[in-house]
Design an enzyme around this catalytic site. Sequence first.
Site, PDB file in Angstrom:
ATOM      1  CD  GLU A 125     -21.304 -26.603  24.941  1.00 12.64           C
ATOM      2  OE1 GLU A 125     -21.362 -27.846  24.793  1.00 12.64           O
ATOM      3  OE2 GLU A 125     -20.912 -26.074  25.994  1.00 12.64           O
ATOM      4  CD  GLU A 172     -24.669 -24.020  29.106  1.00 12.26           C
ATOM      5  OE1 GLU A 172     -24.021 -25.013  29.497  1.00 12.26           O
ATOM      6  OE2 GLU A 172     -25.432 -24.054  28.118  1.00 12.26           O
TER       7      GLU A 172
END
Length: 500
Positions: A117, A264
């Site tokens: 991220e 995820e």
Amino acid sequence: MDALLPLLLVLAVSAVSADEDAFIGVNLGTDLSDMPNPTQVVALLKAQNIRHVRLYDADRAMLLALANTGIHVTVSVPNDQLLGIGQSNATAANWVARNVIAYVPATNITAIAVGSEVLTALSNAAPVLVSALNFIHSALVASNLDGQIKVSTPYSSSLILDSFPPSQAFFNRSWDPVVVPLLKFLQSTGSHLMLNVYPYYDYVQSNGVIPLDYALFRPLPANKEAVDANTLLHYTNVFDAIVDAAYFAMSYLNFTNVPIVVTESGWPSKGDSSEPDATLDNANTYNSNLIRHVLNNTGTPKRPGIAVNTYIYELYNEDLRPGSVSEKNWGLFDANGVPVYILHLTGGGTVLANDTTNQTFCIARPDADKKMLQAALDWACGPGKVDCSTLLQGQPCYDPDTVVAHSTYAFNAYFQKMAKSPGTCDFKGVATITTTDPSHGSCIFPGSGGKNGTFLNGTSLAPSSNSTTDASSCAVYFRGVGSFTTSVISGLLLMVAVFL
């Protein structure tokens, strides 16, 4: 190890194993005060038949422990190493030599996640992100490993704006100078877009706009499904909507052939007072439904039948993680390898139990409809051939005299009698599995070691097919719980029709 238990946890590829099959993997976080050693971690992965694992680094001991297991491993370049690798081809080559080449082929490394991220968590490294991917890939090409090991970087789904309807979604345009070359890289190297998808946060942040059932994959009436007015595609869950939003966002930039892997996704099993939906039941429901959804090759409305391979966040609860209570409680297991909850799974494929303690019980859902509970109880004590005499007044399991308590005993007796077989702890959705022994006082449940440590064989508690249990005793019991108003015989006939 004892014989494998029935269908409770699916963390594997389907029965006919092949690289292209849909899979569920797990993320391996290490922020535990009592982190198991790598050998113990691998033992748990193997016991659960988990064939795909993502590491947040390239820990030497973990990679050595994973050698010769066949487990597919994604290693990661931590964010704090990204700037150095993104600015130096030599640094990237050295990282690959130390953290990849040193372990293959014994350790089955199949992907490298470069950072995590980055655009939202480490924006100052964004300018070198694509360079880092290219440098890492070049080092793999030089070692002839680029065909085996793919390179990508996990994105936060928050980069996708206007995600519903999915057909109108687009990436945050301020990041186009990074996103466009990154997608070109993924397309040219045959890599996946790595996407982190958290319907829990979408639900919490929606302030009631998103229904909980929609976030948890629970079935919705047709008139409650979300419909994309532009495509007329129907969305029954948040997960699919987010994944399709990413596909549409890529299409907007003229990239239509980059597949998605969800790196995820999960749901917390515990939260503080401000996190009322971080519960065991919701975590169990989300992950159970997610696993079924992926392994059934359901795909998404935009790309039906194309599996969205997914890594569950995460293997262990991480008690050292900073932040709210929920941040510490995303795991499937505690540090001792004991399941936090037993997933509700049935169906085909390679399926193993996540109950490493061999102590699972079937209980009534406390929030279940009392009439449905009563009907299921009547079936268990009738056609289900469970000996419910211990529930009669004056017997050890009479108190508490509630339909929930009595149903819990009967459901569990049936579950144990059926050797915990798939689907034997459901009762039309009013039952669930737990690892907490529901025995109390002198009422020892089948499958429990009991206070004296004696294991009670559930089979012995079930009457034989020619049982002559006194019907009058059954009638007294059924009337005792107060909600059975029709005759015993008509009730049992009804339940035969409903449950068989």
